[in-house]
Design a protein around this motif. Structure first.
Motif, PDB file in Angstrom:
ATOM      1  N   THR A  45     -13.313  17.330  31.109  1.00 12.46           N
ATOM      2  CA  THR A  45     -12.743  17.448  29.594  1.00 12.46           C
ATOM      3  C   THR A  45     -13.623  18.436  28.984  1.00 12.46           C
ATOM      4  O   THR A  45     -14.438  18.285  28.964  1.00 12.46           O
ATOM      5  CB  THR A  45     -13.188  16.321  29.105  1.00 12.46           C
ATOM      6  OG1 THR A  45     -12.294  15.109  29.283  1.00 12.46           O
ATOM      7  CG2 THR A  45     -12.461  16.698  27.197  1.00 12.46           C
ATOM      8  N   GLY A  46     -12.971  19.610  28.970  1.00 14.32           N
ATOM      9  CA  GLY A  46     -14.034  20.660  28.195  1.00 14.32           C
ATOM     10  C   GLY A  46     -13.532  22.308  28.974  1.00 14.32           C
ATOM     11  O   GLY A  46     -14.398  22.840  28.794  1.00 14.32           O
ATOM     12  N   GLY A  52      -9.627  20.041  33.757  1.00 12.38           N
ATOM     13  CA  GLY A  52      -9.679  19.995  32.754  1.00 12.38           C
ATOM     14  C   GLY A  52      -8.520  20.364  31.630  1.00 12.38           C
ATOM     15  O   GLY A  52      -8.798  19.892  30.940  1.00 12.38           O
ATOM     16  N   GLY A  53      -8.007  21.678  32.105  1.00 13.20           N
ATOM     17  CA  GLY A  53      -7.090  22.704  30.959  1.00 13.20           C
ATOM     18  C   GLY A  53      -6.066  21.379  30.847  1.00 13.20           C
ATOM     19  O   GLY A  53      -5.870  21.043  29.741  1.00 13.20           O
ATOM     20  N   ASP A  56      -7.032  19.084  29.234  1.00 13.01           N
ATOM     21  CA  ASP A  56      -7.056  19.201  27.233  1.00 13.01           C
ATOM     22  C   ASP A  56      -6.017  19.310  26.907  1.00 13.01           C
ATOM     23  O   ASP A  56      -5.700  18.686  25.781  1.00 13.01           O
ATOM     24  CB  ASP A  56      -7.491  20.440  27.033  1.00 13.01           C
ATOM     25  CG  ASP A  56      -9.238  20.445  27.694  1.00 13.01           C
ATOM     26  OD1 ASP A  56      -9.639  19.167  27.324  1.00 13.01           O
ATOM     27  OD2 ASP A  56      -9.718  21.227  27.393  1.00 13.01           O
ATOM     28  N   GLU A  60      -3.838  17.072  23.744  1.00 15.17           N
ATOM     29  CA  GLU A  60      -3.048  18.069  23.008  1.00 15.17           C
ATOM     30  C   GLU A  60      -1.527  17.412  22.863  1.00 15.17           C
ATOM     31  O   GLU A  60      -0.367  17.032  21.384  1.00 15.17           O
ATOM     32  CB  GLU A  60      -2.557  19.118  22.775  1.00 15.17           C
ATOM     33  CG  GLU A  60      -4.133  19.990  22.812  1.00 15.17           C
ATOM     34  CD  GLU A  60      -4.173  21.240  23.282  1.00 15.17           C
ATOM     35  OE1 GLU A  60      -3.368  22.068  23.640  1.00 15.17           O
ATOM     36  OE2 GLU A  60      -6.124  21.877  23.373  1.00 15.17           O
ATOM     37  N   ARG A 178      -3.856  23.883  32.389  1.00 19.30           N
ATOM     38  CA  ARG A 178      -2.586  23.665  31.004  1.00 19.30           C
ATOM     39  C   ARG A 178      -1.041  24.560  31.196  1.00 19.30           C
ATOM     40  O   ARG A 178      -0.340  24.115  30.753  1.00 19.30           O
ATOM     41  CB  ARG A 178      -3.125  25.090  29.665  1.00 19.30           C
ATOM     42  CG  ARG A 178      -4.544  24.604  29.180  1.00 19.30           C
ATOM     43  CD  ARG A 178      -4.646  25.705  28.505  1.00 19.30           C
ATOM     44  NE  ARG A 178      -6.223  24.286  27.563  1.00 19.30           N
ATOM     45  CZ  ARG A 178      -5.694  23.634  25.959  1.00 19.30           C
ATOM     46  NH1 ARG A 178      -4.282  23.979  25.830  1.00 19.30           N
ATOM     47  NH2 ARG A 178      -6.953  22.793  25.580  1.00 19.30           N
TER      48      ARG A 178
END
Length: 500
Positions: A45-46, A52-53, A56, A60, A178
Motif C-alpha cells: 500500500t502506497g 501498490g498503485g 491505492d 479510492e 492505477r
C-alpha cells in the motif's frame, strides 16, 4: 466490487547463465520477497510498485480486495518449472477458494510480460489462461505489464485489458497499477470488452535506446499520452526485452477504446520510421574510460559509464571484470585516487574475506567471475591483486532514488575495496546500480567522484543523470547483449530484424 489480486514478475534473459529457482523468489534483494495473503496489502500500500498503485486506486473506488500471492525475482535465465508451478498453484488455489466463497467480480494481475520458464515460452499467457478457465468468459481480467514485456497474442486475447509502463527508468510503476484500475473501471461501466487494436513492430530494439529520458522514446511516449486524450483510448507501447529467444519477442503497440485503431496506427507509424532514430552508440571498455578521463578534466560533475552488458536488471550477474580491467589499464585511479568508483560487483566470497580482514586491512583477492556469454565466448578473467578494505556493511540499504524510494534492499555482506585508487562496491546480493545509496552505504559519495562505472543499462539514469556531467555506454563482455544482433537466435521468425 470485489477484486482478486496477485502478481508474478520475472524478466527472462534466455542467454544468461543463472536461472531463477524458488529460492530466488524468496530472496528479496532487488525484488520484494514472495508474499501471500494480507501481507501483500500491508507491504505494498502506497509503494511505487504496480500492485501498490492498484491497491491505492481500489481504495479510492471503494473496491474490496482479495489478495493472493505476489512473487518477483531478479532478472536472470529461465524461471525453473518448480518455481513457476508453485507460484501458479498458490494463485489458482486462492482463486478457487475466493470463487467458492462467492461474490468475486474481477481479477487484477501484476505481471512483467517477459518471463520464460524451463517448460513454457509464455508463462504469463499460461497463467492468464488458467485463471480464465476458472472464472469463465464474462469475468474481467486486467493486468499491468513492464515496458519491456514481450507481449504475446495469447496474453492480449485472454485478458480483457493490459497496460504497460510508460517510463524507462520505470518511475511510473504505481501509476501503471492505477491505469490498470482505470481500465477495469471502464470495462465494468461498459459491461463488455472495449475494442482492442494491436500492431507488432518487425525489428528488435536495443535496451539502451529504449530510455524515455532520451530521444526518440521521450517524444514517442509524449505522443502516446496525447493520443490517449485525443481518442479517449488507453494505449501501450511495450518496447520488448531483446534477449528472450522466443517466437514473439519484440516491440508491440496496442490500445483500447472505440477510436483506438486510429491512435494505434498513428503511434505505430511514429515508432516504425525512421528506423535510424533507434541506432545505438557503444564504446569499447578502454575507449570509454579514456574518453571519460578526458571529459573529467574539465567537468564539475562525475562522468558516468554504463557497464550495460553486465546489468543484473537484464539477466546478468553483476560480476564481470571487464570495466575494472579497463579502469586499471587506463590508470584511472592513479589519476584521480579515491575518486573513481565501480559498483555493484556481486562477489560474496570477496565480501566475506573483507569482513574477516576488517577495515584498513589488505587482502589478496581474485575479484569478479569469468562467465559464459554466448557463442562460446566468456567475459574477462577476474582481477587478481592486493585490495585495501575501506568500508564494511551488512547490506541493509534504504533506497532514496526515484525508482525505489522508501524500499529496504538486502545486499548482504558488503565491502568497499580499493585497488590502485579505484573504489569497488562489492555486495553479496544482486542489484543493478540504480540508486546513489548503493554507493553511499559503503562510504562512496557519488557526487564527489570524477568517474563512476555503473553496472546498469538505463535504470541508473533516474538517480544519476541529475549529478552526471556526461553519460557513456560501454560494451564490456557480459551476458546481456547490448546489440541483439550479437545473440545466436533460434526461435525468432525470419521476418524479425535484429537491428532497427
Amino acid at each position: 466490487m470485489k477484486v482478486f489480486i496477485a502478481g508474478f514478475q520475472h524478466e527472462t534473459n534466455t542467454f544468461a547463465p543463472s536461472k531463477a529457482d524458488w529460492a530466488a523468489f524468496n530472496k528479496g534483494s532487488s525484488f520484494p520477497p514472495y508474499r501471500r495473503g494480507a501481507a501483500i496489502i500491508e507491504a505494498y500500500t502506497g509503494k511505487n510498485i504496480p500492485v501498490g498503485g492498484f491497491i491505492d486506486a481500489a481504495g479510492e473506488n471503494g473496491w474490496s480486495l482479495v489478495p493472493s500471492a505476489w512473487a518477483g525475482a531478479t532478472p536472470s535465465a529461465h524461471v525453473t518449472e518448480d518455481a513457476f508451478e508453485r507460484i501458479s498453484a498458490a494463485i489458482t488455489e486462492d482463486l478457487a477458494a475466493a470463487l467458492a466463497a462467492g461474490g468475486l467480480d474481477a481479477v487484477y494481475l501484476d505481471l512483467h510480460g517477459a518471463a520464460v520458464t524451463e517448460h513454457l515460452e509464455d508463462p504469463e499467457g499460461e497463467l492468464l489462461a488458467r485463471i480464465r478457465a476458472m472464472v469463465g468468459d464474462d469475468m474481467p481480467i486486467v493486468a499491468s505489464l513492464d515496458l519491456h514485456g514481450n507481449i504475446t497474442g495469447r496474453m492480449l486475447t485472454v485478458a480483457d485489458a493490459l497496460v504497460a509502463y510508460r517510463t524507462y527508468p520505470h518511475v511510473d510503476t504505481a501509476d501503471t497499477g492505477r491505469l490498470a484500475a482505470k481500465l477495469l473501471a471502464r470495462r465494468m461501466a461498459r459491461g463488455s470488452r472495449e475494442p482492442l487494436h494491436v500492431r507488432r513492430l518487425s525489428f528488435l530494439l536495443p535496451l539502451n535506446v529504449q530510455s524515455t529520458m532520451i530521444e526518440p522514446a521521450a517524444t514517442i511516449y509524449q505522443l502516446l499520452k496525447s493520443l490517449d486524450t485525443t481518442h479517449d483510448a488507453v494505449l501501450s507501447f511495450a518496447t520488448g526485452f531483446p534477449a528472450a529467444d522466443i517466437a514473439e519477442c519484440g516491440p508491440v503497440v496496442w490500445g483500447y477504446g472505440d477510436d483506438a485503431e486510429v491512435a494505434v496506427s498513428t503511434l505505430f507509424a511514429r515508432i516504425d520510421q525512421p528506423r535510424a532514430q533507434w541506432r545505438l552508440d557503444l564504446l569499447e571498455p578502454r575507449e570509454a574510460v579514456a574518453r571519460a578521463l578526458e571529459l573529467a578534466e574539465s567537468a564539475s560533475k562525475p562522468v558516468v559509464i554504463a557497464d550495460t552488458q553486465d546489468n543484473p536488471g537484464a539477466g546478468a550477474d553483476s560480476n564481470t571484470s571487464g570495466m575494472l580491467h579497463a579502469l586499471l589499464a587506463e590508470g584511472a585511479g592513479k589519476r584521480y585516487p579515491g575518486q573513481v568508483a565501480l559498483g555493484l560487483m556481486f562477489d560474496p566470497a570477496a565480501a566475506d574475506a573483507a569482513h574477516v580482514a576488517g577495515v584498513g586491512a589488505q587482502v589478496e583477492l581474485s575479484l569478479g567471475t569469468q562467465v559464459p556469454t554466448w557463442g562460446g565466448q566468456h567475459s574477462d578473467a577476474p582481477v587478481k591483486g592486493i585490495f585495501t578494505v575501506r568500508a564494511l556493511s551488512d547490506g541493509q540499504v534504504l533506497a532514496k532514488g526515484p525508482m525505489s524510494r522508501g524500499s529496504m534492499v538486502s545486499l548482504g555482506a558488503s565491502a568497499c575495496l580499493e585497488i590502485d585508487g579505484v573504489l569497488i562496491a562489492v555486495a553479496s546480493g544482486k542489484s543493478q546500480m540504480l540508486d546513489r545509496e548503493f554507493f553511499r552505504y559503503l562510504g562512496i559519495e557519488p557526487e564527489a567522484m570524477k568517474l563512476l562505472v555503473n553496472k546498469s543499462s538505463v535504470h541508473f539514469r533516474a538517480d544519476f543523470a541529475p549529478i552526471a556531467s556526461t553519460i557513456l555506454v560501454a560494451k564490456a563482455p557480459g551476458p546481456m547483449a547490448a546489440d541483439p544482433a550479437d545473440l545466436p537466435w533460434t526461435r525468432l521468425p525470419a521476418t524479425m530484424a535484429l537491428q532497427p
